[in-house]
Design an enzyme around this catalytic site. Structure first.
Site, short mmCIF file in Angstrom:
data_model
loop_
_atom_site.label_atom_id
_atom_site.label_comp_id
_atom_site.label_asym_id
_atom_site.label_seq_id
_atom_site.Cartn_x
_atom_site.Cartn_y
_atom_site.Cartn_z
N SER B 140 9.47 -11.28 15.43
CA SER B 140 8.42 -10.38 14.96
C SER B 140 7.02 -10.93 14.83
O SER B 140 6.13 -10.22 14.38
CB SER B 140 8.86 -9.81 13.61
N CYS B 141 6.76 -12.17 15.22
CA CYS B 141 5.38 -12.65 15.10
C CYS B 141 4.51 -11.92 16.12
O CYS B 141 4.79 -11.95 17.32
CB CYS B 141 5.30 -14.16 15.34
N CYS B 381 -7.74 25.84 -8.80
CA CYS B 381 -7.30 24.45 -8.61
C CYS B 381 -6.20 24.37 -7.55
O CYS B 381 -5.22 25.10 -7.61
CB CYS B 381 -6.79 23.88 -9.93
C1 LIG Z 1 -0.71 -17.15 7.88
C2 LIG Z 1 0.63 -16.49 8.07
C3 LIG Z 1 1.59 -17.11 8.87
C4 LIG Z 1 2.82 -16.54 9.04
N1 LIG Z 1 3.73 -17.19 9.77
C5 LIG Z 1 4.98 -16.64 9.93
C6 LIG Z 1 6.00 -17.32 10.58
O1 LIG Z 1 5.81 -18.43 11.07
N2 LIG Z 1 7.20 -16.75 10.69
C7 LIG Z 1 7.47 -15.52 10.15
O2 LIG Z 1 8.60 -15.05 10.25
N3 LIG Z 1 6.52 -14.84 9.50
C8 LIG Z 1 5.29 -15.38 9.37
N4 LIG Z 1 4.34 -14.70 8.64
C9 LIG Z 1 4.68 -13.39 8.08
C10 LIG Z 1 5.09 -13.49 6.60
O3 LIG Z 1 6.26 -14.25 6.47
C11 LIG Z 1 5.36 -12.11 5.98
O4 LIG Z 1 6.42 -11.51 6.63
C12 LIG Z 1 4.17 -11.19 6.08
O5 LIG Z 1 2.98 -11.90 5.84
C13 LIG Z 1 4.24 -10.00 5.10
O6 LIG Z 1 4.38 -10.41 3.77
P1 LIG Z 1 3.13 -10.60 2.75
O7 LIG Z 1 2.39 -9.34 2.71
O8 LIG Z 1 3.75 -11.01 1.46
O9 LIG Z 1 2.29 -11.72 3.33
C14 LIG Z 1 3.11 -15.29 8.45
C15 LIG Z 1 2.14 -14.67 7.67
C16 LIG Z 1 0.91 -15.26 7.47
C17 LIG Z 1 -0.11 -14.59 6.60
#
Ligand SMILES: Cc1cc2nc3c(=O)[nH]c(=O)nc-3n(C[C@H](O)[C@H](O)[C@H](O)COP(=O)(O)O)c2cc1C
Ligand SMILES: Cc1cc2nc3c(=O)[nH]c(=O)nc-3n(C[C@H](O)[C@H](O)[C@H](O)COP(=O)(O)OP(=O)(O)OC[C@H]3O[C@@H](n4cnc5c(N)ncnc54)[C@H](O)[C@@H]3O)c2cc1C
Ligand code: SF4
Ligand code: SF4
Lengths: 445, 428
Positions: B140-141, B381
């Site tokens: 999902s990245c 209203c």
């Molecule tokens: C700077 C950054 C790097 C992230 N890197 C990853 C990652 O390497 N792998 C992953 O599964 N999610 C990654 N995420 C997603 C977070 O794990 C999380 O799913 C997402 O930010 C939503 O949660 P939040 O609103 O608490 O941040 C990343 C998020 C941020 C902000």
């Protein structure tokens, strides 16, 4: 910062971030009470909303187009009894700090070099403005924006009136004033300093020397005297003289002469507060402020009173000065006081002081500053013999146009109202400018 | 209130967590040194920063994040173009061993991303062999610089199934699939993950977005040597989206897998909302980027007090409790109508209600200019309640149901005398 440097410049105001955070507390009121509370219609309800919506240039424009001294007012207005008085946010916790937001926006316009005004084409009429205090500056700016050619005639070496030669520099400094005055230059207003309009009919003659209209804004530059017949005494000085000396070439000499001295300031208004605080800041050993009524009946703003107490000034309340004490060489040595108590309310609605019999005492003082009130220069009515003045030599003018009893001569500011405020002088200047434009249109100039 | 010690522990895919609060995979879980601090603060587990097999070199763009501010409120959202872990696999695995040794009661979820089928198996096995309690497959990245990876996988159902299956064959620990919100319906890929053998679903990863454009250079932020990109948005701004996907997954009976919710969690209230919609564990990144690990103290205390006040014994008793009333809009009873109700005694006279009612609602307010007070004309209203959203006094304006036969006035028609000019046929 050394003492003289901190005396000469103001403390920092809000940055833009702080202003924005404060603006976020604003309730963006319908028919905003703050806007109604501003005597010069600077319209905080609108400029705060503009700031909130990140229309920062628009916010600055709102301030400056309504109030050419918007920065000065942001610094000097007693906001707690003007715009902030009816602020709806008080119902939540406390009023919005409107003055601070206003100052921050104006300072931001300088930092980012945002020009509100363009140089107008000047083709309407020629107007002389006598006096470069807030009333004169405001009138001149408004007239220039309307296309009039304006010349300000100022007796002193520099422009600004009380905010240049009265208010101490730690409350309002030269740099700030210079930046605020730059807008007048852009507007094409000519300022002639060291030009005093005096002598029999001096002001009225301007109408014969090429000016189509005249605005009189000469302010109040005589100090009321405790004992007008007391003659010359060394160590007795008027508030006007004292404060002006701190803002011209005499500064060094005056501040040195205060060191280690005992100073007495007579009066309970804003001017007395400025004198006392300045003397304390400059290193007087003791500053004694003498006032005949109580703390809460002082005409000075509450914030000012607290600030002065904080600066280390000793308040002698319920004490009425009755005489000066001096030695054979005519050097002041003290102030003779009688204690008072509060009796029935007087015309001002405040309980009046009554002397307590046999209560007199002497307060030691090397320097006495008289600050019991400013008034029109005694000879001023001669400058405009046909202009109607009242018993206090204040000019009578129509509040809706600024028109005096002489066609073509208008007036405003302290010389009309008596001791008032910067923002009220600004408003008078605006009103008179509109009056003058209408007058010129009628004359078909 | 005497404080009863509340047991916040949860069972998730057969693994016990001391509380539902985990670090999500991101910079906040980048190394054991950091994670140890988080464990000390009270987090019950970690989804470690996504592991990489060293075959493809990972370099993070610079700079890699940008804030989304609202007025002077900072970090309402966060934008990032960070890649998966740039550390050597060995370093990450040594860190696992360290954490397992020193914090045996905490859970390590190894987040992994392979660039080939074999790599998925390799990373999974290496994780299990070095102490990982669970796996999280990063499908999902949304901004991988390696083509065809990240959420590209999460948008291709057959790949989800295939890689999950591969991993499941390689290990015996539970496996989560972490889903992308950058699709219309998440239940579909989730079902493919289930098909591949996934034991649970984690959602949401970041939402593709743009947080800011530079006004001088006309380039999106973060600006990486002159180039901007659409990339992952996280934090409070995406919470409504996260909650929606969790609810979708939880309501999908065919799926029936435990969920690890995330997206904008900062406070115990956010956490509780995710629980009530069906999450069992909760993951946090942006909240920590904003405030640090210490927020877990407030998550724990807030949730515990909420449960104590309501005599709720176990977190599991909260999971999914908002689902039964969550229905499609066609289930609404439209006969029941109401209006706003004003407690004018508490009014401070700002008139914001008047402005919004005039400009975006029913023109249902009269204004007493002298007293600066609104008065509601009830039958105008619309019950949109926008006035209550802007009123600075909390709960001054509330919703009030009207009796059954109550009628609302029709909206004013301005062109009544223009009927002759009306062009309108009956709709067949
Ligand atoms: C700077 C950054 C790097 C992230 N890197 C990853 C990652 O390497 N792998 C992953 O599964 N999610 C990654 N995420 C997603 C977070 O794990 C999380 O799913 C997402 O930010 C939503 O949660 P939040 O609103 O608490 O941040 C990343 C998020 C941020 C902000
Ligand atoms: C010490 C002090 C502190 C104050 N502090 C504050 C404050 O904090 N906030 C606030 O709102 N108000 C304050 N005030 C009041 C405020 O400064 C005045 O109300 C305001 O300056 C009046 O403006 P004006 O233009 O009418 O007159 P002034 O400011 O007095 O300006 C008049 C100008 O006319 C010039 N002039 C006079 N006669 C002639 C002549 N014959 N020919 C040519 N030029 C002439 C003078 O030199 C002067 O420059 C203070 C006043 C004093 C005295
Ligand atoms: S009265 Fe106060 S709250 Fe209302 S608009 Fe003005 S500054 Fe804002
Ligand atoms: S928004 Fe609230 S506080 Fe403001 S006028 Fe309306 S009811 Fe009163």
């Amino acid at each position: 910062m050394n003492k003289s440097a901190s005396f000469k410049s103001m403390t920092k105001g809000f940055g833009l971030d702080q202003a924005m955070a404060e603006a976020e507390r604003c309730l963006l009121c319908y028919d905003a009470p703050c806007s109604k509370g501003c005597p010069a219609a600077t319209d905080p309800g609108t400029f705060i909303r503009k700031l909130r919506l990140k229309n920062i240039t628009g916010a600055i424009r709102t301030i400056k187009e309504n109030n050419i001294l918007g920065g000065a007012c942001g610094v000097l207005c007693p906001t707690s009894r003007l715009c902030e008085k009816e602020c709806c946010a008080s119902g939540i916790d406390r009023p919005i700090e409107i003055g601070k937001i206003q100052r921050a926006l104006v300072e931001h316009s300088w930092a980012r070099n945002f020009q509100v005004f363009e140089t107008p084409e000047l083709r309407k009429g020629k107007v002389a403005v006598v006096g470069s205090g807030p009333a004169g500056l405001s009138c001149a700016a408004e007239l220039a924006r309307e296309g009039c050619r304006v010349t300000i005639l100022e007796a002193r070496p520099e422009a600004g009136g009380v905010i240049r030669y009265g208010v101490p520099s730690y409350r309002f400094d030269l740099d700030f004033l210079a930046r605020e005055l730059a807008d007048l230059k852009t507007l094409g207003v000519e300022i002639q300093c060291n030009v005093s309009i005096e002598g029999q009919g001096g002001a009225e003659k301007l109408l014969q020397s090429g000016y189509d209209a005249v605005f009189l804004a000469t302010g109040l530059w005589d100090t009321l005297r405790l004992k007008p017949d007391s003659g010359e005494l060394k160590g007795l000085i008027s508030s006007i003289e004292f404060l002006a000396s701190l803002r011209d070439q005499r500064f060094q000499q005056v501040s040195e002469s205060l060191a280690g001295k005992s100073v007495a300031v007579v009066g309970g208004g804003s001017v007395a507060m400025d004198c006392a605080e300045a003397a304390a800041k400059l290193g007087a050993r003791d500053v004694n402020l003498v006032y005949r009524r109580s703390f809460s009946l002082m005409p000075a703003e509450k914030e000012e009173r607290i600030e002065v107490l904080d600066a280390g000034v000793h308040f002698h309340l319920l004490n009425q000065p009755v005489d000066f004490v001096s030695n054979a060489e005519g050097q002041i040595q003290g102030l003779k006081l009688v204690r008072t108590r509060l009796g029935e309310p007087d015309a001002s609605g405040r309980r009046s002081p009554e002397a307590i019999p046999d209560s007199s005492w002497v307060l030691d003082a090397d320097l006495v500053i008289e600050a019991i009130g400013n008034q029109a220069r005694s000879e001023s009515p001669h400058w405009y013999p046909n202009v109607q003045v009242d018993s206090l030599k204040l000019i009578q003018s129509d509040p809706s146009t600024g028109q005096t009893s002489v066609a073509g001569i208008f007036a405003g500011g302290d010389i009309v109202r008596g001791p008032a405020l910067v923002v009220e002088a600004v408003q008078d200047g605006k009103v008179a400018a509109r009056g003058i434009v209408e007058y010129l249109a009628g004359k078909d100039v | 209130m005497t404080r009863k010690k509340i047991d916040l522990s949860v069972d998730f895919c057969g693994v016990k967590f001391n509380n539902p609060f985990l670090l999500s995979s991101s910079p906040v879980s980048n190394s054991a040194e950091m994670v140890a601090n988080a464990f000390e603060a009270g987090w019950s587990g970690v989804a470690f920063k996504t592991l990489n097999s060293d075959r493809v070199r990972i370099v993070h763009p610079s700079p890699r994040m940008n804030p989304y501010h609202y007025g002077s409120k900072r970090l309402v959202g966060l934008q990032n173009v960070e890649q998966i872990s740039d550390r050597p696999l060995k370093d990450n695995l040594l860190d696992f061993l360290y954490l397992k040794k020193n914090y045996p009661d905490r859970v390590i979820i190894s987040s992994i991303m392979g660039f080939s089928n074999e790599e998925w198996a390799y990373l999974a096995k290496a994780s299990e062999d070095n102490g990982a309690d669970m796996l999280e497959l990063n499908f999902s990245c949304p901004h991988m610089t390696v083509e065809g990876s990240g959420h590209k996988v999460g948008q291709a159902n057959h790949l989800i199934e295939k890689f999950t299956e591969t991993v499941k064959r390689a290990v015996s620990i539970p496996v989560l699939a972490k889903m992308t919100p950058n699709i219309t319906d998440m239940t579909e890929p989730a079902l493919y993950a289930k098909q591949g053998g996934a034991d649970g679903i984690a959602a949401i990863n970041t939402v593709r977005g743009i947080s800011q454009i530079g006004l001088d250079d006309w380039t999106a932020r973060p600006k990486v040597a002159g180039i901007g990109a659409i990339s992952g948005t996280s934090g409070p701004a995406v919470k409504p989206i996260g909650l929606r996907f969790i609810a979708d997954l939880a309501k999908c009976e065919q799926l029936g897998l435990p969920l690890s919710g995330q997206g904008g969690i900062e406070t115990w209230i956010d956490a509780l909302e995710y629980l009530l919609l069906g999450s069992t564990t909760l993951q946090v990144t942006t909240g920590i980027i904003h405030y640090g690990y210490r927020i877990v103290e407030d998550l724990i205390e807030g949730l515990s007090d909420y449960m104590a006040e309501r005599n709720i014994e176990r977190v599991a008793d909260l999971v999914g409790k908002a689902l039964p009333t969550l229905q499609e809009t066609d289930k609404f009873d439209l006969d029941r109508q109401g209006t706003a109700h004003y407690d004018v005694e508490r009014c401070v006279g700002c008139g914001q209600c008047l402005v919004v009612c005039n400009d975006s609602a029913g023109q249902a307010l009269e204004w007493d200019a002298e007293k600066r007070r609104p008065r509601l004309i009830e039958d105008k209203c619309l019950s949109c309640m926008v006035c209550s959203f802007v009123c600075p006094v909390t709960d001054l304006i509330t919703y009030k149901e009207q009796p059954k036969n109550w009628q609302r006035q029709e909206t004013e028609v301005m062109g009544k005398d223009l009927e002759g000019q009306l062009k309108l046929e009956v709709c067949k």
